[in-house]
Scaffold this active site. Sequence first.
Site, PDB file in Angstrom:
ATOM      1  N   LEU A 141       0.932  -1.295   0.078  1.00 51.42           N
ATOM      2  CA  LEU A 141      -0.089  -0.002  -0.059  1.00 51.42           C
ATOM      3  C   LEU A 141       0.754   1.260   0.005  1.00 51.42           C
ATOM      4  O   LEU A 141       1.975   1.264   0.444  1.00 51.42           O
ATOM      5  CB  LEU A 141      -1.003  -0.104   1.246  1.00 51.42           C
ATOM      6  CG  LEU A 141      -1.981   1.203   1.571  1.00 51.42           C
ATOM      7  CD1 LEU A 141      -3.192   0.668   1.752  1.00 51.42           C
ATOM      8  CD2 LEU A 141      -1.226   2.204   2.491  1.00 51.42           C
ATOM      9  N   HIS A 142       0.413   2.106  -0.933  1.00 54.02           N
ATOM     10  CA  HIS A 142       1.197   3.682  -0.770  1.00 54.02           C
ATOM     11  C   HIS A 142       0.144   4.668  -1.221  1.00 54.02           C
ATOM     12  O   HIS A 142      -0.700   4.139  -2.100  1.00 54.02           O
ATOM     13  CB  HIS A 142       2.361   3.369  -1.601  1.00 54.02           C
ATOM     14  CG  HIS A 142       2.178   3.090  -3.085  1.00 54.02           C
ATOM     15  ND1 HIS A 142       1.773   1.684  -3.363  1.00 54.02           N
ATOM     16  CD2 HIS A 142       1.981   3.666  -4.251  1.00 54.02           C
ATOM     17  CE1 HIS A 142       1.695   1.569  -4.621  1.00 54.02           C
ATOM     18  NE2 HIS A 142       1.519   2.911  -5.194  1.00 54.02           N
TER      19      HIS A 142
END
Length: 183
Positions: A141-142
Site C-alpha cells: 500500500l502507498h
Amino acid sequence: MSTDTDIEQQDGVGIPDALQRLWTPHRLAYVQGENKPDGDQPQGCPFCRLVEMADEEALILARGRSVYAVLNLYPYNPGHLMVVPYRHVADYTELTVEETTELARFTQRAMSVVRSVSGAHGFNIGMNQGVIAGAGIAAHLHQHVVPRWGGDANFMPVVGHTKVLPQLLGQTRSLLAQAWQAD
C-alpha cells in the site's frame, strides 16, 4: 532503387513536420516494469528495500514510527510523493489504527511542506488498491500526494504525453526534506 529516406517516407516515419520532440527515456523503465516486484513477497518489494537505504539515495523525505514519505521515482508532477507504511501490507483495511493515523498525519504534513516549498494550488491524493485499480505495486500500500497548479495540464502532457520537471529528484528531495524538518 529506394533509399532509406524513400522507405521512411513511404512508411510515414521521418516525414518532416513542425513538431519538436522532447524525449523522456527514463519513463521507459517504468513502462517496461523495471524494479517492479515479482509476486507479493516483501523481499522483492521496492518499498521494503527503500527503508534499508540512506534517505538521500532512496529519496525518502521523512520517517515516522509506522510510515515514511518518499518521492515518486516516476512523478506525475514536481513534488509528487508517496506516504508508505513500513509494514508490507496491500489493503487499506489491513492497516492498524496507529498506521492509519500516522498515514493521515504524514499526508497533511506532506501537503503543508509541498505548498510551502512550491506554492501548489491543490493536490490529488489517493491510493490505487489492486492491479485492476491501477496500482503499479499492488502488494505494498502507498498513498500518492500529487501537487497541482493552475494550468499544469497544458499541451505537454495532453499533446506531447510528457511532463516537464524543472529540477532533478535529488534537488526536490533536498528542498522538501529540509522544509519537513523546519517545523
